[in-house]
Design a protein around this motif. Structure first.
Motif, PDB file in Angstrom:
ATOM      1  N   PHE A  83     -30.037  31.058  45.504  1.00  0.00           N
ATOM      2  CA  PHE A  83     -29.044  30.693  44.487  1.00  0.00           C
ATOM      3  C   PHE A  83     -29.249  29.282  43.926  1.00  0.00           C
ATOM      4  CE2 PHE A  83     -27.224  34.114  46.919  1.00  0.00           C
ATOM      5  CZ  PHE A  83     -26.638  34.911  45.946  1.00  0.00           C
ATOM      6  N   LYS A  84     -30.237  28.585  44.424  1.00  0.00           N
ATOM      7  CA  LYS A  84     -30.453  27.229  43.912  1.00  0.00           C
ATOM      8  C   LYS A  84     -30.823  27.193  42.433  1.00  0.00           C
ATOM      9  CE  LYS A  84     -31.251  24.803  48.234  1.00  0.00           C
ATOM     10  NZ  LYS A  84     -32.130  23.966  49.059  1.00  0.00           N
ATOM     11  N   PRO A  85     -31.597  28.162  41.921  1.00  0.00           N
ATOM     12  CA  PRO A  85     -31.865  28.143  40.470  1.00  0.00           C
ATOM     13  C   PRO A  85     -30.602  28.309  39.628  1.00  0.00           C
ATOM     14  CG  PRO A  85     -33.505  29.481  41.603  1.00  0.00           C
ATOM     15  CD  PRO A  85     -32.436  29.167  42.616  1.00  0.00           C
ATOM     16  N   SER A  86     -29.562  28.896  40.195  1.00  0.00           N
ATOM     17  CA  SER A  86     -28.302  29.061  39.459  1.00  0.00           C
ATOM     18  C   SER A  86     -27.200  28.197  40.069  1.00  0.00           C
ATOM     19  CB  SER A  86     -27.883  30.532  39.460  1.00  0.00           C
ATOM     20  OG  SER A  86     -27.770  31.030  40.784  1.00  0.00           O
ATOM     21  N   HIS A  87     -27.589  27.032  40.569  1.00  0.00           N
ATOM     22  CA  HIS A  87     -26.629  26.184  41.297  1.00  0.00           C
ATOM     23  C   HIS A  87     -25.456  25.735  40.433  1.00  0.00           C
ATOM     24  CE1 HIS A  87     -29.484  23.238  39.511  1.00  0.00           C
ATOM     25  NE2 HIS A  87     -28.415  22.478  39.385  1.00  0.00           N
ATOM     26  N   GLN A  88     -25.636  25.700  39.123  1.00  0.00           N
ATOM     27  CA  GLN A  88     -24.546  25.225  38.267  1.00  0.00           C
ATOM     28  C   GLN A  88     -23.388  26.214  38.170  1.00  0.00           C
ATOM     29  OE1 GLN A  88     -26.429  24.026  34.589  1.00  0.00           O
ATOM     30  NE2 GLN A  88     -26.982  22.033  35.421  1.00  0.00           N
ATOM     31  N   ARG A  89     -23.549  27.378  38.772  1.00  0.00           N
ATOM     32  CA  ARG A  89     -22.427  28.322  38.840  1.00  0.00           C
ATOM     33  C   ARG A  89     -21.500  28.006  40.021  1.00  0.00           C
ATOM     34  NH1 ARG A  89     -22.675  32.577  35.361  1.00  0.00           N
ATOM     35  NH2 ARG A  89     -24.657  32.945  34.311  1.00  0.00           N
ATOM     36  N   PHE A  90     -21.888  27.009  40.806  1.00  0.00           N
ATOM     37  CA  PHE A  90     -21.054  26.535  41.899  1.00  0.00           C
ATOM     38  C   PHE A  90     -20.611  25.105  41.604  1.00  0.00           C
ATOM     39  CE2 PHE A  90     -24.052  29.601  43.608  1.00  0.00           C
ATOM     40  CZ  PHE A  90     -23.225  30.451  44.325  1.00  0.00           C
ATOM     41  N   LEU A  91     -19.488  24.728  42.154  1.00  0.00           N
ATOM     42  CA  LEU A  91     -19.034  23.345  41.975  1.00  0.00           C
ATOM     43  C   LEU A  91     -20.040  22.372  42.559  1.00  0.00           C
ATOM     44  CD1 LEU A  91     -15.232  23.410  42.941  1.00  0.00           C
ATOM     45  CD2 LEU A  91     -16.245  23.544  40.660  1.00  0.00           C
ATOM     46  N   ASN A  92     -20.210  21.249  41.896  1.00  0.00           N
ATOM     47  CA  ASN A  92     -20.938  20.137  42.502  1.00  0.00           C
ATOM     48  C   ASN A  92     -19.955  19.428  43.415  1.00  0.00           C
ATOM     49  OD1 ASN A  92     -22.393  17.931  43.267  1.00  0.00           O
ATOM     50  ND2 ASN A  92     -22.766  17.154  41.202  1.00  0.00           N
ATOM     51  N   LEU A  93     -20.087  19.658  44.692  1.00  0.00           N
ATOM     52  CA  LEU A  93     -19.113  19.131  45.645  1.00  0.00           C
ATOM     53  C   LEU A  93     -19.138  17.606  45.724  1.00  0.00           C
ATOM     54  CD1 LEU A  93     -19.716  21.831  48.375  1.00  0.00           C
ATOM     55  CD2 LEU A  93     -17.816  21.703  46.764  1.00  0.00           C
ATOM     56  N   ALA A  94     -20.215  17.015  45.225  1.00  0.00           N
ATOM     57  CA  ALA A  94     -20.268  15.554  45.160  1.00  0.00           C
ATOM     58  C   ALA A  94     -19.177  15.017  44.234  1.00  0.00           C
ATOM     59  CB  ALA A  94     -21.639  15.093  44.683  1.00  0.00           C
ATOM     60  N   ASP A  95     -18.830  15.796  43.212  1.00  0.00           N
ATOM     61  CA  ASP A  95     -17.764  15.397  42.293  1.00  0.00           C
ATOM     62  C   ASP A  95     -16.390  15.483  42.947  1.00  0.00           C
ATOM     63  OD1 ASP A  95     -19.681  15.035  40.343  1.00  0.00           O
ATOM     64  OD2 ASP A  95     -19.362  17.003  39.429  1.00  0.00           O
ATOM     65  N   HIS A  96     -16.329  16.113  44.108  1.00  0.00           N
ATOM     66  CA  HIS A  96     -15.068  16.278  44.836  1.00  0.00           C
ATOM     67  C   HIS A  96     -15.067  15.460  46.127  1.00  0.00           C
ATOM     68  CE1 HIS A  96     -13.500  19.664  42.348  1.00  0.00           C
ATOM     69  NE2 HIS A  96     -14.786  19.760  42.061  1.00  0.00           N
ATOM     70  N   GLY A  97     -15.925  14.459  46.170  1.00  0.00           N
ATOM     71  CA  GLY A  97     -15.906  13.519  47.286  1.00  0.00           C
ATOM     72  C   GLY A  97     -16.752  13.885  48.483  1.00  0.00           C
ATOM     73  N   VAL A  98     -17.525  14.978  48.400  1.00  0.00           N
ATOM     74  CA  VAL A  98     -18.363  15.362  49.539  1.00  0.00           C
ATOM     75  C   VAL A  98     -19.634  14.528  49.528  1.00  0.00           C
ATOM     76  CG1 VAL A  98     -19.669  17.233  50.613  1.00  0.00           C
ATOM     77  CG2 VAL A  98     -17.426  17.695  49.596  1.00  0.00           C
ATOM     78  N   ASN A  99     -19.926  13.903  50.648  1.00  0.00           N
ATOM     79  CA  ASN A  99     -21.137  13.099  50.790  1.00  0.00           C
ATOM     80  C   ASN A  99     -21.568  13.133  52.253  1.00  0.00           C
ATOM     81  OD1 ASN A  99     -19.780  10.850  52.323  1.00  0.00           O
ATOM     82  ND2 ASN A  99     -18.628  10.716  50.396  1.00  0.00           N
ATOM     83  N   ASN A 100     -22.641  12.437  52.554  1.00  0.00           N
ATOM     84  CA  ASN A 100     -23.101  12.430  53.944  1.00  0.00           C
ATOM     85  C   ASN A 100     -22.895  11.082  54.601  1.00  0.00           C
ATOM     86  OD1 ASN A 100     -24.010  14.140  55.955  1.00  0.00           O
ATOM     87  ND2 ASN A 100     -26.112  13.353  55.862  1.00  0.00           N
ATOM     88  N   VAL A 119     -29.257  20.042  45.637  1.00  0.00           N
ATOM     89  CA  VAL A 119     -30.343  20.174  44.655  1.00  0.00           C
ATOM     90  C   VAL A 119     -30.331  18.899  43.807  1.00  0.00           C
ATOM     91  CG1 VAL A 119     -30.374  22.692  44.567  1.00  0.00           C
ATOM     92  CG2 VAL A 119     -28.808  21.439  43.091  1.00  0.00           C
ATOM     93  N   GLU A 120     -31.260  18.852  42.867  1.00  0.00           N
ATOM     94  CA  GLU A 120     -31.367  17.688  41.965  1.00  0.00           C
ATOM     95  C   GLU A 120     -31.476  16.389  42.758  1.00  0.00           C
ATOM     96  OE1 GLU A 120     -28.245  17.701  39.072  1.00  0.00           O
ATOM     97  OE2 GLU A 120     -28.736  19.694  38.308  1.00  0.00           O
ATOM     98  N   ASN A 121     -32.394  16.411  43.746  1.00  0.00           N
ATOM     99  CA  ASN A 121     -32.647  15.227  44.576  1.00  0.00           C
ATOM    100  C   ASN A 121     -31.382  14.711  45.252  1.00  0.00           C
ATOM    101  OD1 ASN A 121     -35.465  15.071  43.991  1.00  0.00           O
ATOM    102  ND2 ASN A 121     -34.964  14.169  41.992  1.00  0.00           N
ATOM    103  N   GLY A 122     -30.554  15.632  45.661  1.00  0.00           N
ATOM    104  CA  GLY A 122     -29.366  15.264  46.405  1.00  0.00           C
ATOM    105  C   GLY A 122     -28.148  14.940  45.581  1.00  0.00           C
ATOM    106  N   LYS A 123     -28.301  14.934  44.249  1.00  0.00           N
ATOM    107  CA  LYS A 123     -27.172  14.570  43.395  1.00  0.00           C
ATOM    108  C   LYS A 123     -26.157  15.706  43.254  1.00  0.00           C
ATOM    109  CE  LYS A 123     -29.959  11.327  40.656  1.00  0.00           C
ATOM    110  NZ  LYS A 123     -30.513  11.033  39.307  1.00  0.00           N
ATOM    111  N   TYR A 124     -26.628  16.936  43.445  1.00  0.00           N
ATOM    112  CA  TYR A 124     -25.761  18.110  43.281  1.00  0.00           C
ATOM    113  C   TYR A 124     -25.589  18.747  44.651  1.00  0.00           C
ATOM    114  CZ  TYR A 124     -23.693  21.740  40.263  1.00  0.00           C
ATOM    115  OH  TYR A 124     -22.826  22.582  39.591  1.00  0.00           O
ATOM    116  N   VAL A 125     -24.392  18.656  45.202  1.00  0.00           N
ATOM    117  CA  VAL A 125     -24.107  19.221  46.521  1.00  0.00           C
ATOM    118  C   VAL A 125     -23.575  20.635  46.329  1.00  0.00           C
ATOM    119  CG1 VAL A 125     -22.847  18.967  48.681  1.00  0.00           C
ATOM    120  CG2 VAL A 125     -23.607  16.931  47.437  1.00  0.00           C
ATOM    121  N   MET A 126     -24.414  21.621  46.615  1.00  0.00           N
ATOM    122  CA  MET A 126     -24.034  23.023  46.442  1.00  0.00           C
ATOM    123  C   MET A 126     -23.111  23.508  47.548  1.00  0.00           C
ATOM    124  SD  MET A 126     -27.393  25.225  45.411  1.00  0.00           S
ATOM    125  CE  MET A 126     -26.493  26.777  45.514  1.00  0.00           C
TER     126      MET A 126
END
Length: 425
Positions: A101-118, A133-140
């Motif tokens: 599902f990584k090629p269609s990752h934009q169908r899922f929320l980017n959890l980074a925008d919701h405060g998820v980080n490591n 994906v996107e070098n860690g910028k998009y948290v699927m």
């Protein structure tokens, strides 16, 4: 908690899944007249969350949770995403299927925008990174458990073979898979009414999870199994366990394997942490104390999943909050202590209470310590977007060897041909 279907696993686990009545078509969130928000969580297998859902509902009185189990979830999810309807608020995908599902990752929320980080309540880096994906910028997705890797073994059969039974000494018997096979040959010479290990499929999975690349190249996702000499050697090592009668040939996650574990027809089984409960269930209460757990050759991991939030969710804020709670250190520690699912948070699997955990069914083996050490030895694994699609070609090849239908080299060659067709090469 779940397992790695790519090499044949989670697919078979469906036999143990009881799909809920509501699971036929999934479905997203809904609201009741009193303003209560109902969030739907869909997974392929039971993640052990049922009691946690009740706990969450008590602390969040405006939220109700509906659990759905769908064995062919990845296939259904493809359709739901394409139609932009029908997906649940929270979806669980195995570490072998999230790549699809990584090629269609934009169908899922980017959890980074919701405060998820490591940084806050961090995951082990390789597990967190593979959900991005996107070098860690998009948290699927947010990682649930990890498997760790161990070997379950029958102490009574080991005694009969003149082998040690203490977990530390047993682990020293097989620092490599070749030495695991050699131990099996010694066992076979002493014990005539039991195989050394249950099957070669599980051994193959354990081996594959110890490499940075298996079927596909990390650089461009191209099919490389035909050029991966280490992978081929692993396959031949596993297949030769059948030739040398070290393996009993009991297919993974079948009644035949369960019966072999229960009746003492197999002395070992490859065991990630989530598999302990399955081994207990298969072997039964009468075998309490006859099993133990030791380190697997070369450490490693088998299993684990991610929780994702499709953009279709009508309540994304509440869905993210629930998924983050379910994957938090607090909850993951509860899951390990109650059900044995190994946490993907270093703060948890290094916790003194987790490290000290022993399992009476498995002769009080220090399971927390064994599985945590296995994970610490591993390196990140790249799984291609078609990893789970091609994996069955190799599992089927091993089965043909176990059934005496093919020799190892011929089985490997056919597996490569079959996998190339699936991969579109």
């Amino acid at each position: 908690m779940k397992y790695h279907a790519s090499q044949g696993i989670r697919v078979a686990a469906g036999a143990a899944v009881i799909a809920l009545t509501a699971s036929a078509c999934g479905g997203g969130s809904s609201d009741s007249a009193d303003g209560t928000v109902t969030l739907t969580v869909t997974t392929q297998v039971d993640y052990g969350y049922r009691d946690l859902y009740k706990e969450y509902e008590k602390s969040h009185p405006g939220v109700k949770i509906k659990e759905v189990l769908i064995e062919d979830l990845p296939k259904k999810l493809v359709t739901q995403l394409a139609a932009n309807r029908g997906a649940s608020d929270v979806v669980g995908l195995g570490d072998d299927t999230i790549g699809k599902f990584k090629p269609s990752h934009q169908r899922f929320l980017n959890l980074a925008d919701h405060g998820v980080n490591n940084t806050d309540d961090p995951w082990v880096k390789w597990a967190y990174d593979y959900g991005t994906v996107e070098n860690g910028k998009y948290v699927m997705g947010m990682r649930t458990d990890i498997g760790g890797l161990g070997i379950c073994y029958r102490t009574d059969l080991f005694k009969e073979a003149g082998l040690p039974t203490d977990p530390e000494q047993v682990g020293k018997l097989w620092p490599t898979w070749d030495e695991f096979t050699e131990t099996g040959e010694k066992f076979r010479s002493k014990v005539k009414n039991a195989s050394f290990t249950a099957n070669t499929g599980d051994v193959w999975v354990g081996m594959g999870n110890q490499h940075k690349e298996t079927f596909f190249a990390e650089s461009d996702d191209s099919f490389i199994a035909d050029e991966n000499t280490t992978l081929k050697q692993d396959f031949l090592t596993a297949a030769n366990m059948s030739v040398e009668k070290v393996s009993g040939g009991y297919p993974p996650f079948t009644p035949e394997m369960a019966n072999a574990l229960k009746t003492g027809k197999a002395a070992t089984a490859v065991c990630p942490a989530w598999k302990l409960d399955r081994t207990k269930e298969a072997s039964g209460p009468d075998n309490t104390g006859k099993w133990s757990v030791a380190a697997a050759p070369q450490g490693g991991n088998w299993g684990g999943s991610y929780l994702l939030v499709p953009k279709q969710s009508k309540h994304p804020k509440e869905a993210v909050e629930l998924a983050r709670w379910l994957t938090s250190s607090e909850v993951q520690k509860k899951l390990f202590l109650s059900k044995g699912y190994l946490s993907s948070h270093p703060a948890v699997y290094n916790d003194p209470e987790v490290q000290a955990k022993k399992d009476p069914y498995f002769s009080d083996a220090p399971t927390g310590k064994i599985f945590a050490e296995a994970v610490d030895k591993m390196e990140p694994i790249y799984r291609g977007t078609k990893d789970s699609d091609v994996a069955s070609s190799f599992m089927n090849a091993l089965l043909r060897v176990e059934q005496g239908k093919q020799k190892p080299e011929a089985a490997w060659d056919q597996a490569i041909d079959d996998a190339e067709k699936v991969a579109g090469e």
